[in-house]
Structures are given as structure tokens and as C-alpha cells.
Design a protein around this motif. Structure first.
Motif, PDB file in Angstrom:
ATOM      1  N   ALA A 239       0.865 -17.711  36.361  1.00  0.00           N
ATOM      2  CA  ALA A 239      -0.573 -17.859  36.583  1.00  0.00           C
ATOM      3  C   ALA A 239      -1.265 -18.486  35.386  1.00  0.00           C
ATOM      4  O   ALA A 239      -2.262 -19.207  35.535  1.00  0.00           O
ATOM      5  CB  ALA A 239      -1.192 -16.499  36.896  1.00  0.00           C
ATOM      6  N   ALA A 240      -0.732 -18.225  34.204  1.00  0.00           N
ATOM      7  CA  ALA A 240      -1.352 -18.757  32.990  1.00  0.00           C
ATOM      8  C   ALA A 240      -1.395 -20.280  32.986  1.00  0.00           C
ATOM      9  O   ALA A 240      -2.281 -20.887  32.384  1.00  0.00           O
ATOM     10  CB  ALA A 240      -0.608 -18.240  31.758  1.00  0.00           C
TER      11      ALA A 240
ATOM     12  N   HIS B 140      -6.514 -14.414  34.615  1.00  0.00           N
ATOM     13  CA  HIS B 140      -6.368 -15.721  33.981  1.00  0.00           C
ATOM     14  C   HIS B 140      -7.487 -16.675  34.391  1.00  0.00           C
ATOM     15  O   HIS B 140      -7.437 -17.873  34.055  1.00  0.00           O
ATOM     16  CB  HIS B 140      -5.014 -16.329  34.340  1.00  0.00           C
ATOM     17  CG  HIS B 140      -3.864 -15.595  33.712  1.00  0.00           C
ATOM     18  ND1 HIS B 140      -3.453 -15.817  32.416  1.00  0.00           N
ATOM     19  CD2 HIS B 140      -3.049 -14.623  34.204  1.00  0.00           C
ATOM     20  CE1 HIS B 140      -2.423 -15.024  32.141  1.00  0.00           C
ATOM     21  NE2 HIS B 140      -2.163 -14.289  33.194  1.00  0.00           N
TER      22      HIS B 140
ATOM     23  N   ASP C 275       2.565 -13.310  35.892  1.00  0.00           N
ATOM     24  CA  ASP C 275       1.565 -13.439  34.841  1.00  0.00           C
ATOM     25  C   ASP C 275       1.751 -14.749  34.072  1.00  0.00           C
ATOM     26  O   ASP C 275       0.801 -15.494  33.833  1.00  0.00           O
ATOM     27  CB  ASP C 275       1.663 -12.245  33.886  1.00  0.00           C
ATOM     28  CG  ASP C 275       0.508 -12.202  32.901  1.00  0.00           C
ATOM     29  OD1 ASP C 275      -0.640 -11.988  33.334  1.00  0.00           O
ATOM     30  OD2 ASP C 275       0.759 -12.390  31.705  1.00  0.00           O
TER      31      ASP C 275
ATOM     32  N   VAL D 177      -8.122 -17.788  37.350  1.00  0.00           N
ATOM     33  CA  VAL D 177      -7.581 -18.756  38.316  1.00  0.00           C
ATOM     34  C   VAL D 177      -8.014 -18.365  39.725  1.00  0.00           C
ATOM     35  O   VAL D 177      -7.916 -17.192  40.095  1.00  0.00           O
ATOM     36  CB  VAL D 177      -6.037 -18.793  38.233  1.00  0.00           C
ATOM     37  CG1 VAL D 177      -5.467 -19.746  39.271  1.00  0.00           C
ATOM     38  CG2 VAL D 177      -5.597 -19.190  36.833  1.00  0.00           C
TER      39      VAL D 177
END
Length: 370
Positions: free
Chosen positions: A273-274, A306, A270, A308
């Protein structure tokens, strides 16, 4: 651009670590200016200990335990503080059984119980058992026997002898793990018995023909009647994981948790990915099961949270593009298609995956951050 590369293993050819490195090399071949971060992953099956060791540190402890055919095999567990991580496949994995000796009626999970006992003796107060890739269909009876369970029959000689059980005393095994939190880490939601159970769904992969599947399911029913008379645990999601090892852990008071979620948390996907522009994941076969909570699905969900893009590279890809998109997958690429044949993809997996990653990077459209 920052690219996070987070694949599972490509079963039979590449470990998750090898797959991640091949993708990273290929991406840098085309876009050396980009930053790549490799984050090998596992869903609880083969590679579970290796991946968690890389993410968490801790120390691995090597052991010799009973293998699926009764012969000693080498296995290791990870000890991180008071938490131990065990990979059941290291003790009873299908890869430990030659194809001409595969018989889930006689393979045993005893070595998994031996690993649990040794981890507890080393001070573990939580034991997380990764389930997947097993050769067994014994309902975890062998594991229970190693921890002290007694019976009016044979527990540690495979699934077939369970048909002759008259009784099972679980109390010695429960005392052996008293005060220890047991976790079955799996993303298989099958119950123990029936058409969606361990024997019917996974038995054929382990060498069982239709007649043996029926016989093994009947044997597990006898085992379940002796150990779970009220019938509540045998129907729990995950009870059928690893030939019923999930059921045995439930009998000892354990809980079933997502192996993918456990690993994604350990590596802090997490957080990674941010700060990423693209996530790349992958596995050997990206099929309908992949969207039922398996690792690529978990990675895609994190990416989607996010905003992405998420790309899947797979040995073989058979997921409907619309279904993949609904799950958060931006694009899917097949190694077999890019290599030209299954034989080429298998024979040169690392090279072909590197070449595929380079092609993705060089032709990445704007939607992928290129």
C-alpha cells in the motif's frame, strides 16, 4: 499508476485468486498503461491455505481425512518451516455437504483434528487453524476426539450427541499437542453459547431450524460444563467460530488471532500500500458484518493509514455509504447492479467482474487517482 488488487473470495462463484485476476484484467482493459499487482486474500475461511501458499511459499501436504459426514475427503495443509496452516473448511466445510444432507446435529469436525495431528507429526511447532465456512456445530468435539480426547459419551458424531455427555477427558488431546503453539485464525468474535453463540448465529446457515438451534445450544452447554467448568473459555470472543472449533482450540491452550491480520501480514499489504495509488478489495456480500473486522475493513484500514483510496467491489453491497466512508472505503460497486440481475452476476461472475473493473478504471474520478 500502481493498483493493488486485494479481494477475498466471492463465495459460491469466484475464489480470491480468480476475483483478483478478473479485476486486474478489467483494469488493464481500460488502462493498460497502469501497473497492477494482484494479492488474493482470505480471513481464515475457504481459500486460507491457497492464499498463504501463494504468499509464503512452503509446501502443501495432501491428506485424506474424515469429512463432516464421516466419509473420507481430500484436504491439504501448508507447511512453512515449523509452522503449519490448516483450513478447517477443507475438512468440515459446508461445501462438502449436499444441501439435502445438511444437519449440524450430526456433522463432525474430526477431520480438523486429524490434520492437526499429521501436521504435528510432520514437525510443526506452530499450527494456525483458519476458521470459517464450516458445516459443524459440535464445539470442536470431533477435533478433540481425533487428538485422543475420551468421554462418557460420543464426541465425533456431531453436535446433537453432546447432550448425553457425562464427562470428557482432555488430557490425551493436550498431550498430543504438547509443546505446540495453536492459533485459531478467525475474525468472528462470537462466544460459544447463547443468542450470539455458535448455534444461534451460524446454525441456521448450516441447516438448523429454530427448534434444532435451541437443542444444539443446550448440547453445547452440556459439553462446555464438562470441559470448561469455570466458564472462562466459553465466553471468549471467537469461541463460537466454526461451530465452536475456536472453543476446542482454547481448551487445548490455543489463542485466538485475527485471520485477516495474519494474512495481511503474510502478504505485506502494508508495504504494498505504501507504494500504491489505489487499493481495490472485494467480497461476495459487503454488508454490516464487513465493517466488523472482516477482510474489506482490514484492507481499507491499511489503505487509510497510507492515505491511499480504497474501492470495494462486491457481489451485493448493502453498507451505508457514510459508514463505509468512515471505515476508509472511498467507493463501493455492486456486481449485481452492474450486471443487471443476481442471476447474471452469478452465472458470469468473472466476466461481469472484469467488465465492472474496466468501467471503474475508465471512469475513475480524481479522488481515485484517475
Amino acid at each position: 499508476m500502481r493498483i493493488v488488487i486485494a479481494p477475498d473470495k466471492f463465495a459460491g462463484t469466484l475464489s480470491a485468486i480468480e476475483a483478483a485476476e478478473a479485476v486486474a484484467l478489467g483494469w488493464r482493459d481500460s488502462r493498460p498503461q497502469d501497473e497492477t499487482a494482484t494479492v488474493p486474500l482470505s480471513d481464515g475461511g475457504p481459500g486460507f491455505v491457497e492464499v498463504l501458499h501463494a504468499a509464503l511459499g512452503g509446501k502443501t501436504v495432501a491428506e485424506r481425512v474424515t469429512g463432516p459426514l464421516g466419509e473420507a475427503v481430500s484436504a491439504e495443509y501448508l507447511l512453512d518451516g515449523e509452522t503449519a496452516y490448516i483450513e478447517s473448511a477443507q475438512a468440515c466445510g459446508l461445501h462438502l455437504v449436499p444441501e439435502d444432507r445438511r444437519d449440524p446435529g450430526r456433522t463432525t469436525s474430526r477431520g480438523v483434528g486429524e490434520l492437526i495431528a499429521r501436521a504435528v507429526a510432520a514437525g510443526a511447532r506452530t499450527v494456525v487453524v483458519g476458521l470459517g465456512g464450516s458445516s459443524t456445530n459440535d464445539g470442536g468435539a470431533g477435533m478433540l476426539a481425533a487428538l485422543g480426547a475420551a468421554s462418557g459419551g460420543t464426541l465425533d458424531q456431531g453436535g446433537a450427541p453432546l447432550a448425553e455427555l457425562s464427562s470428557v477427558d482432555l488430557e490425551p488431546a493436550r498431550r498430543a499437542v504438547q509443546g505446540v503453539r495453536l492459533v485459531a485464525a478467525t475474525d468472528v468474535d462470537n462466544p460459544l453459547l447463547g443468542e450470539h453463540g455458535a448455534s444461534a448465529v451460524f446454525g441456521p446457515q448450516k441447516g438448523a431450524d429454530p427448534g434444532q438451534v435451541r437443542a444444539l445450544d443446550a448440547a453445547l452447554t452440556v459439553f462446555a460444563e464438562a470441559t470448561d467448568p469455570l466458564g472462562g473459555l466459553r465466553v471468549e470472543p471467537g469461541a463460537g467460530a466454526a461451530g465452536g472449533l475456536g472453543f476446542a482450540l482454547l481448551l487445548l491452550g490455543g489463542t485466538v488471532e485475527s485471520g485477516v491480520a495474519r494474512v495481511l501480514s503474510a502478504v505485506d499489504l502494508d508495504g504494498l500500500a505504501a507504494g500504491a495509488d489505489l487499493l481495490i478489495t472485494g467480497e461476495g456480500s459487503f454488508d454490516f458484518q464487513s465493517l466488523r473486522g472482516k477482510l474489506p475493513h482490514g484492507v481499507a484500514q491499511v489503505a487509510a493509514a497510507h492515505g491511499v483510496p480504497c474501492v470495494v467491489t462486491a457481489g451485493v453491497a448493502s453498507v451505508d455509504p457514510d459508514e463505509a466512508a468512515a471505515a476508509g472505503v472511498t467507493a463501493t460497486y455492486s456486481l449485481v447492479e452492474s450486471a443487471g440481475s443476481k442471476e447474471a452476476a452469478m452465472a458470469r461472475s468473472a466476466e461481469e467482474l472484469r467488465r465492472l473493473a474496466a468501467a471503474i478504471a475508465s471512469g475513475a474520478p480524481e479522488s481515485l487517482g484517475g
